[in-house]
Design a protein around this motif. Structure first.
Motif, PDB file in Angstrom:
ATOM      1  N   UNK A 154      14.964   5.680  61.864  1.00 38.91           N
ATOM      2  CA  UNK A 154      15.317   4.956  63.092  1.00 38.91           C
ATOM      3  C   UNK A 154      14.474   3.683  63.209  1.00 38.91           C
ATOM      4  N   UNK A 155      13.189   3.793  62.911  1.00 38.77           N
ATOM      5  CA  UNK A 155      12.316   2.613  62.959  1.00 38.77           C
ATOM      6  C   UNK A 155      12.776   1.547  61.976  1.00 38.77           C
ATOM      7  N   UNK A 156      13.171   1.961  60.782  1.00 37.87           N
ATOM      8  CA  UNK A 156      13.618   0.997  59.784  1.00 37.87           C
ATOM      9  C   UNK A 156      14.912   0.317  60.214  1.00 37.87           C
ATOM     10  N   UNK A 157      15.821   1.073  60.818  1.00 37.40           N
ATOM     11  CA  UNK A 157      17.043   0.454  61.334  1.00 37.40           C
ATOM     12  C   UNK A 157      16.697  -0.598  62.393  1.00 37.40           C
ATOM     13  N   UNK A 158      15.732  -0.270  63.252  1.00 39.43           N
ATOM     14  CA  UNK A 158      15.350  -1.212  64.305  1.00 39.43           C
ATOM     15  C   UNK A 158      14.679  -2.448  63.709  1.00 39.43           C
ATOM     16  N   UNK A 159      13.869  -2.260  62.664  1.00 43.61           N
ATOM     17  CA  UNK A 159      13.206  -3.397  62.016  1.00 43.61           C
ATOM     18  C   UNK A 159      14.236  -4.373  61.452  1.00 43.61           C
ATOM     19  N   UNK A 160      15.243  -3.858  60.796  1.00 43.74           N
ATOM     20  CA  UNK A 160      16.244  -4.727  60.152  1.00 43.74           C
ATOM     21  C   UNK A 160      17.329  -5.203  61.121  1.00 43.74           C
ATOM     22  N   UNK A 161      17.723  -4.342  62.059  1.00 44.75           N
ATOM     23  CA  UNK A 161      18.939  -4.601  62.840  1.00 44.75           C
ATOM     24  C   UNK A 161      18.690  -4.842  64.323  1.00 44.75           C
ATOM     25  N   UNK A 202      23.231   3.282  53.655  1.00 44.70           N
ATOM     26  CA  UNK A 202      24.555   3.264  54.289  1.00 44.70           C
ATOM     27  C   UNK A 202      24.500   2.545  55.628  1.00 44.70           C
ATOM     28  N   UNK A 203      23.459   2.808  56.414  1.00 45.02           N
ATOM     29  CA  UNK A 203      23.326   2.167  57.716  1.00 45.02           C
ATOM     30  C   UNK A 203      23.160   0.667  57.598  1.00 45.02           C
ATOM     31  N   UNK A 204      22.314   0.230  56.669  1.00 47.01           N
ATOM     32  CA  UNK A 204      22.095  -1.204  56.500  1.00 47.01           C
ATOM     33  C   UNK A 204      23.361  -1.900  55.981  1.00 47.01           C
ATOM     34  N   UNK A 205      24.058  -1.259  55.075  1.00 54.27           N
ATOM     35  CA  UNK A 205      25.309  -1.846  54.577  1.00 54.27           C
ATOM     36  C   UNK A 205      26.355  -1.922  55.689  1.00 54.27           C
ATOM     37  N   UNK A 206      26.353  -0.905  56.531  1.00 53.44           N
ATOM     38  CA  UNK A 206      27.286  -0.906  57.655  1.00 53.44           C
ATOM     39  C   UNK A 206      27.015  -2.083  58.581  1.00 53.44           C
ATOM     40  N   UNK A 207      25.771  -2.510  58.639  1.00 53.37           N
ATOM     41  CA  UNK A 207      25.389  -3.639  59.499  1.00 53.37           C
ATOM     42  C   UNK A 207      25.445  -4.969  58.759  1.00 53.37           C
ATOM     43  N   UNK A 208      26.010  -4.952  57.573  1.00 61.17           N
ATOM     44  CA  UNK A 208      26.247  -6.208  56.873  1.00 61.17           C
ATOM     45  C   UNK A 208      25.178  -6.645  55.906  1.00 61.17           C
ATOM     46  N   UNK A 209      24.146  -5.823  55.699  1.00 62.47           N
ATOM     47  CA  UNK A 209      23.098  -6.188  54.737  1.00 62.47           C
ATOM     48  C   UNK A 209      23.599  -5.941  53.314  1.00 62.47           C
ATOM     49  N   UNK A 210      23.235  -6.843  52.429  1.00 56.04           N
ATOM     50  CA  UNK A 210      23.591  -6.685  51.018  1.00 56.04           C
ATOM     51  C   UNK A 210      22.404  -6.091  50.276  1.00 56.04           C
ATOM     52  N   UNK A 211      22.674  -5.065  49.489  1.00 55.21           N
ATOM     53  CA  UNK A 211      21.642  -4.448  48.668  1.00 55.21           C
ATOM     54  C   UNK A 211      21.699  -5.022  47.260  1.00 55.21           C
ATOM     55  N   UNK A 212      20.540  -5.136  46.635  1.00 53.96           N
ATOM     56  CA  UNK A 212      20.475  -5.725  45.298  1.00 53.96           C
ATOM     57  C   UNK A 212      21.148  -4.838  44.256  1.00 53.96           C
ATOM     58  N   UNK A 213      21.189  -3.515  44.524  1.00 51.94           N
ATOM     59  CA  UNK A 213      21.748  -2.573  43.546  1.00 51.94           C
ATOM     60  C   UNK A 213      22.626  -1.555  44.269  1.00 51.94           C
ATOM     61  N   UNK A 269      11.829 -12.166  45.797  1.00 52.00           N
ATOM     62  CA  UNK A 269      12.455 -13.406  46.254  1.00 52.00           C
ATOM     63  C   UNK A 269      13.684 -13.103  47.114  1.00 52.00           C
ATOM     64  N   UNK A 270      13.651 -13.569  48.375  1.00 55.64           N
ATOM     65  CA  UNK A 270      14.799 -13.425  49.258  1.00 55.64           C
ATOM     66  C   UNK A 270      15.171 -12.004  49.583  1.00 55.64           C
ATOM     67  N   UNK A 271      14.245 -11.092  49.416  1.00 52.21           N
ATOM     68  CA  UNK A 271      14.542  -9.674  49.653  1.00 52.21           C
ATOM     69  C   UNK A 271      13.257  -8.938  49.994  1.00 52.21           C
ATOM     70  N   UNK A 272      13.422  -7.763  50.568  1.00 53.82           N
ATOM     71  CA  UNK A 272      12.292  -6.854  50.788  1.00 53.82           C
ATOM     72  C   UNK A 272      12.646  -5.512  50.166  1.00 53.82           C
ATOM     73  N   UNK A 273      11.619  -4.809  49.731  1.00 49.70           N
ATOM     74  CA  UNK A 273      11.819  -3.479  49.170  1.00 49.70           C
ATOM     75  C   UNK A 273      11.441  -2.414  50.174  1.00 49.70           C
ATOM     76  N   UNK A 293      16.437  -2.332  47.533  1.00 48.76           N
ATOM     77  CA  UNK A 293      16.031  -3.722  47.717  1.00 48.76           C
ATOM     78  C   UNK A 293      17.080  -4.389  48.596  1.00 48.76           C
ATOM     79  N   UNK A 294      16.621  -4.883  49.742  1.00 48.54           N
ATOM     80  CA  UNK A 294      17.524  -5.413  50.762  1.00 48.54           C
ATOM     81  C   UNK A 294      17.415  -6.932  50.787  1.00 48.54           C
ATOM     82  N   UNK A 295      18.537  -7.606  50.564  1.00 53.41           N
ATOM     83  CA  UNK A 295      18.550  -9.070  50.645  1.00 53.41           C
ATOM     84  C   UNK A 295      18.548  -9.485  52.109  1.00 53.41           C
ATOM     85  N   UNK A 296      17.676 -10.436  52.452  1.00 59.22           N
ATOM     86  CA  UNK A 296      17.527 -10.847  53.847  1.00 59.22           C
ATOM     87  C   UNK A 296      17.501 -12.372  53.937  1.00 59.22           C
ATOM     88  N   UNK A 297      18.049 -12.878  55.031  1.00 56.11           N
ATOM     89  CA  UNK A 297      18.082 -14.332  55.230  1.00 56.11           C
ATOM     90  C   UNK A 297      16.733 -14.859  55.679  1.00 56.11           C
TER      91      UNK A 297
END
Length: 965
Positions: A436-443, A375-386, A419-423, A394-398
């Motif tokens: 919290x650490x994961x949010x900081x890593x992505x966002x 939910x947090x990653x989606x709120x920050x605009x990340x697209x999930x594969x599923x 490909x183009x994503x991290x799990x 699985x998080x799609x990343x630029x």
């Protein structure tokens, strides 16, 4: 007169580990040497081992280290492993091993030194724990029949494929379908197995499975990237085409998800690792495997069943045990004759300790944290594969590299092979701080996300990440055992009550021929539970595993020196896997030379059933070579059959010393004959304990061997597993050793298929063998072999005159084991080898290996770590039993009313107010004075094997049966 002062060197020698590992003292050895007719260990070796195969120079391992030195050395090595927090997933999760299980099972020799429960009357504790494991499997998978564990998830999936081939009604098909969302290491192992059988493999989208005219299909639930699909329609479509469907499932997810069996699956398998067993850089871990009752004759591995004893009481045993011991030989689709008992027991105790409510709490917490992260990653605009998941997203990343580097900066590992994503996978050790650490890593540091607020929103709106139709609605683990021991006090007592029912090495010697039940020293075991080894994910970046790399490379060099080979692969995680890997290596070598037509494997008639079974698994035709009256390979028959095979000869599989326990004088000639026709020599490593430092398979002329680290090199048997079966090879075979799809192992063989799920097999138990070799040193290892041979010859000498020793080698000597022949006694008295085996229980001993390699015999292997006193106690028991047989033979005792026929005797027998047997209770329970000093009571009487096989019950008793009891 005062004793002279010792030099410092002499004082240091007194602390030598070698002296503690080897049972007899120097003075006792001299007495034993006199008994066997030798003046020294060197003289005994001259008399016993053919001069043509004796090494001319010693091992190059170095001097032995003390326990303190070796532990400090390995601690420094372990410290170079970097333990990042793992969110890699892919079938491996961090977990908490409950301390009551850690201390009282994993670190307890009462559990880790026991042997496979072939003698169930003295193994009721581990059998009950395994029955619990089967019940966990049945409840979570929704199927009818479960095994007592397999080696790992990937090899279990390969076993499911061969079951499908045997049982599918789509007989014309040679194709197996694998969904592309199966873990990549599993696909690797299954494809390698399929290639050896000549099966075609199609990998594609799960929903396309029915488009393939296949005999079976493998699906993953949830998928490797986290998605949860309703696979019931896919399963039904494959089954409509007469295919068998296997589902690889995550055990923790099944606490919350609808059971795959309820979705229609024919087979469900997976790893029980996250039920309290450390990741350990890949193992050992117990795989679970369940299927439908109609496939029970094809179920791979061991099954624990409920039978009854002679008093009519419920008793446990390995069901269909003869099926395992023969393993269908050259008709086999599987060579599996082992399990991961210690790890399965840990997983079952984890389920018992937490109970159904505790497991639901753990699984729900993991899932809730995954919802929050998503939910947090989606709120920050990340697209999930599923849009569905249990614990993995699985998080799609630029900029994938940037995310991975950000994670590494926080000592976090993410899944990096997409490909183009991290799990990102979560587990029971995940905390709010980790989210919290994961949010900081992505966002970034200023992400502005609040875990509590996200959680509140999920509670308010409800979780949508598990499809409603896939939410489990039925109760699990309703049996009393899973609802009774949630306090540590009760759990401690439950574990202890089971331990007390089992005879292990901490009670008395276990003289199993071909199984080498030797000391597993405490100093060797200590590093297994170090977090530096236990908490590493097998697919962590290799630069984080420098400690493992150093240890494994050193161990490989030592094993190369010991075996006389040029390269070693640590990947095979059992002896059977080692056999399989060795024959694959041979076949790939032949193929590289344009000789794929080589398809004949010569096997002596005395071989264990795994040898022909393994040959069949790589599509070799087995040709049996006769043995002569002394148990040696018949050279004339070998020459004739090698010549007949000619250019089609692939290899020979031999054991040395022979399965009959002697050093065959002609072993080099055997190798030469096979090489003459372009074949390779596979030497089974079961009897390596009679070679180390004295001879070596590579020196003898062999091309490849597997090494039972759980025998010769001190990894304990754990009640029937773990094991390790690395293979050593000559240089020409090195390019064909196992590789791995996920981890680049380097070297010429990097792109070869895998035989086990993890690149270095059960890596976390390799420190045991590392410690053993380091503490023994070159001279200690050689001496261990010499004393193993001395102890075997001592027993043979002491028992000669009471029992005939079936096979002897040069100068009437045996190797490290001897076979005593009970057939003449059986004919004269009616007393069977089974009677002798069970009567030994009354004397406080586990029986030697029974009826292998010759029916009606006992094969005795004392090992080097048993003292003269223990050997004498065993011989006293065997001689006393011989005197008891004489009373039956003479008619003094009735043929059925005697302590042999009624053995073993339990406390229930001795305390029975209606004792009506013709012999004394004292004689039944305390046949010799030594027994009284350390009496072991079997917990059940002799078990009815036939009843157990005819009434196959492989699940825990229901609540009502406890009330009746």
């Amino acid at each position: 007169m005062s004793e002279p002062l010792h030099t410092l060197a002499q004082l240091e020698q007194k602390q030598d580990f070698v002296r503690r590992h080897i049972g007899p003292s120097e003075s006792e050895m001299q007495s034993m040497l006199s008994e066997v007719g030798a003046s020294s260990l060197d003289d005994l070796m001259e008399q016993t081992v053919p001069g043509s195969i004796r090494l001319k120079q010693g091992l190059a391992i170095g001097e032995s280290q003390t326990e303190a030195e070796a532990l400090a050395n390995l601690k420094n090595v372990a410290a170079t492993n970097k333990i990042n927090r793992s969110h890699i997933g892919m079938g491996y999760s961090d977990t908490f091993t409950p301390n009551v299980i850690l201390r009282n099972v994993l670190e307890n020799p009462g559990w880790y030194t026991a042997y496979t429960p072939y003698q169930p009357e003295i193994a009721q504790g581990r059998l009950e724990a395994l029955l619990n494991f089967q019940q966990v499997t049945l409840d979570l998978t929704g199927l009818e029949l479960a095994s007592a564990s397999l080696l790992d998830e990937a090899t279990a999936a390969a076993e499911a494929m061969t079951l499908a081939k045997r049982m599918s009604k789509n007989k014309h098909s040679n194709c197996y379908f694998i969904a592309d969302n199966v873990h990549p290491q599993t696909i690797d192992v299954v494809k390698n197995r399929a290639d050896m059988f000549g099966f075609e493999v199609t990998v594609g989208k799960a929903e396309n499975a029915s488009d393939c005219d296949c005999f079976g299909a493998l699906l993953q639930y949830p998928g490797t990237t986290g998605e949860i699909q309703n696979i019931s329609t896919i399963i039904a479509a494959v089954q409509a085409n007469n295919g068998i469907v296997a589902v690889a499932a995550d055990i923790m997810s099944l606490v919350l998800l609808k059971a795959p069996g309820d979705l229609g699956a024919d087979v469900v398998l997976g790893s029980a690792q996250r039920f309290g067993v450390p990741m350990g850089y890949g193992g050992p871990h117990a795989a679970f495997f369940a299927t439908r009752d109609k496939y029970k004759r094809s179920l791979p591995g061991r099954i624990i069943g409920v039978s009854k004893d002679t008093r009519g009481r419920p008793a446990l045993r390995m069901a269909l045990q003869t099926r395992e011991q023969h393993i269908r030989r050259e008709k086999a689709n599987s060579n599996i004759c082992t399990a991961q008992v210690l790890l399965a027991n840990m997983a079952s105790f984890y389920a018992v300790y937490h109970g159904p409510e505790g497991l639901k709490t753990i699984a729900s917490r993991i899932h809730r944290f995954t919802d929050i992260l998503a939910a947090g990653l989606q709120q920050k605009g990340f697209e999930l594969a599923h849009n569905t998941w249990f614990d993995t997203i699985t998080v799609k990343v630029a900029d994938k590299a940037a995310v991975l580097n950000s994670a590494l900066a926080k000592n976090v590992n993410l899944r990096a092979d997409l490909d183009g994503a991290v799990g990102v996978s979560l587990d029971e050790t995940t905390t709010r701080a980790h989210i919290e650490d994961l949010f900081e890593i992505f966002c970034g540091a200023d992400h502005g996300l609040d875990v509590a607020a996200l959680d509140s929103a999920i509670v308010a709106n409800g979780s949508q990440s598990i499809p409603a139709e896939l939410v489990r609605t039925n109760d699990i683990l309703t049996n009393e055992v899973f609802n009774k021991y949630q306090s540590e006090t009760e759990m401690l007592r439950y574990i202890k009550s089971l331990e007390d029912k089992d005879l292990a090495l901490n009670h008395s010697m276990i003289s199993l021929g071909s199984c080498t039940m030797k000391l597993n020293a405490t100093a060797e075991m200590i590093p297994v539970t170090w977090p530096e080894f236990g908490k590493l994910h097998p697919f962590a970046p290799v630069e984080q595993a420098q400690g493992y790399s150093t240890m494994i490379n050193t161990l490989e060099k030592w094993l190369i020196n010991i075996t006389g080979y040029d390269a070693v692969s640590m990947q095979p995680n059992s002896g059977a896997q080692g056999e399989y890997a060795g024959l694959i290596t041979i076949q790939k070598y032949h193929a590289s030379r344009g000789e794929s037509h080589r398809d004949i494997c010569l096997i002596p008639s005395s071989a264990h059933g795994t040898n022909p079974a393994t040959a069949n698994m790589v599509s070799l035709k087995v040709v049996v070579v006769d043995c002569d009256k002394r148990g040696n390979i018949d050279l004339n028959d070998l020459r004739a059959k090698a010549a007949e095979a000619g250019d089609n000869l692939s290899c020979i599989m031999v054991t040395y010393p022979s399965t009959h326990g002697v050093y065959e004088e002609t072993i080099k000639e055997v190798c030469d004959i096979v090489h003459q026709y372009g074949g390779q020599v596979y030497m089974d490593g079961a009897n390596m304990n009679a070679q180390v430092g004295i001879t070596a398979p590579g020196f003898i002329g062999s091309d490849v061997s597997h090494l039972n680290l759980h025998k010769t090199f001190c990894i304990p048997h754990g009640g029937g597993g773990p094991g390790m079966g690395p293979i050593g090879v000559k240089s020409h075979l090195a390019p064909f050793l196992p590789g791995h799809e996920v981890v680049n192992m380097g070297g010429e063989h990097a792109n070869n298929g895998a035989v086990s799920a993890a690149p270095w097999g059960s890596a976390s138990i390799l420190p045991i063998s590392y410690m053993y070799i380091n503490m023994m040193g070159s001279e200690g290892l050689k001496k261990a072999t010499e004393v193993a041979i001395l102890n075997a010859n001592y027993i043979a000498a002491k028992l000669t005159g009471h029992y005939p020793v079936l096979y002897k080698g040069r100068n009437d000597k045996v190797a490290h084991e001897c076979i005593i022949d009970l057939r003449p006694l059986k004919e004269a008295s009616g007393v069977t080898e089974l009677d002798v085996a069970k009567r030994l229980n009354d004397y406080g001993f586990h029986a030697p290996t029974m009826s292998f390699p010759v029916a009606g015999t006992l094969m005795i292997e004392p090992t080097e770590s048993e003292s003269k006193a223990e050997l004498d106690r065993f011989c006293e028991a065997m001689i006393s039993i011989r005197n008891e047989i004489a009373k039956v033979e003479s008619g003094e005792w009735d043929a059925t009313d005697n302590p042999l026929h009624n053995a073993p005797h339990t406390l229930a027998d001795i305390c029975d107010s209606e004792w009506n047997r013709s012999y004394d209770r004292q004689l039944a329970a305390y046949p010799v004075q030594a027994v009284a000093r350390n009496k072991f009571w079997p917990s059940v009487n002799r078990i009815d094997d036939v009843y157990g096989d005819r009434n196959l019950i492989c699940s825990c008793p229901g609540v009502e049966s406890y009330r009746e009891e």
